[in-house]
Write an enzyme that holds these catalytic residues in place. Structure first.
Site, short mmCIF file in Angstrom:
data_model
loop_
_atom_site.label_atom_id
_atom_site.label_comp_id
_atom_site.label_asym_id
_atom_site.label_seq_id
_atom_site.Cartn_x
_atom_site.Cartn_y
_atom_site.Cartn_z
CG ASP A 120 -1.98 -1.06 1.19
OD1 ASP A 120 -2.35 -1.48 0.08
OD2 ASP A 120 -2.44 -1.46 2.26
CG ASP A 146 -6.40 -1.64 -1.31
OD1 ASP A 146 -6.60 -2.87 -1.43
OD2 ASP A 146 -5.47 -1.17 -0.63
#
Length: 176
Positions: A120, A146
């Site tokens: 991320d 995501d």
């Protein structure tokens, strides 16, 4: 088994999401060396790039990495179910939603299998606003996969509401 033409769109969206997700993660990992740097200010405080190794799921659940293979298997199963659903779907918004969610799930599972964590890096945690006396900020750091999953879920909900409204209009037209 013949694959309906519209289903190819879902598989195409999934492929685009996977490729974009993996390219951006490769850039973050190799091109920018964000892992070593940890944090790069891009548009402070609105947007930064921040290295996070997400070993769990949302809100830190299974954050110790103990569920790596279970989460990978679950994501692959979800992608398979979505692929089957794409073969039955006939609405463009639904097909788009399915493709985005499927691509996001597979993009993240590739990371889990390769690295043991999901990479991320998109960090919008700086800005905040006040709701009365309560300070609200966006604390999560995420990635392209995501984002695709979130947009896909929103489209899935919108498609469901729209299909329900169209069904009600159709029933009302039949009664009159």
């Amino acid at each position: 088994m013949k694959i309906p033409r519209i289903a190819y769109a879902a598989f195409g969206f999934a492929l685009v999401v996977i490729v974009l997700d993996q390219l951006t993660k490769a850039w973050i990992m190799s091109g920018l060396d964000l892992r070593e740097m940890g944090h790069i200010q891009v548009l402070p405080p609105l947007f930064n790039l921040t290295w996070v190794e997400n070993r769990g799921v949302s809100f830190g659940l299974f954050g110790d990495g103990s569920a790596r293979w279970m989460l990978s298997a679950f994501s692959i199963a979800v992608a398979g179910i979505l692929g089957w659903w794409a073969l039955k779907a006939d609405r463009r918004m639904l097909i788009t939603a399915i493709g985005l969610i499927m691509g996001g799930a597979l993009g993240n599972v590739i990371d889990r299998i390769r690295f043991g964590f999901v990479v991320d890096f998109l960090d919008f945690s700086g800005p905040h606003f006040f709701l009365g006396t309560m300070k609200i900020s966006f604390p999560w750091i995420f990635n392209v996969a995501d984002s695709a999953i979130c947009i896909g879920v929103i489209l899935l909900i919108l498609d469901s509401v729209r299909a329900e409204q169209e069904a009600k209009v159709g029933l009302a037209a039949e009664k009159s």
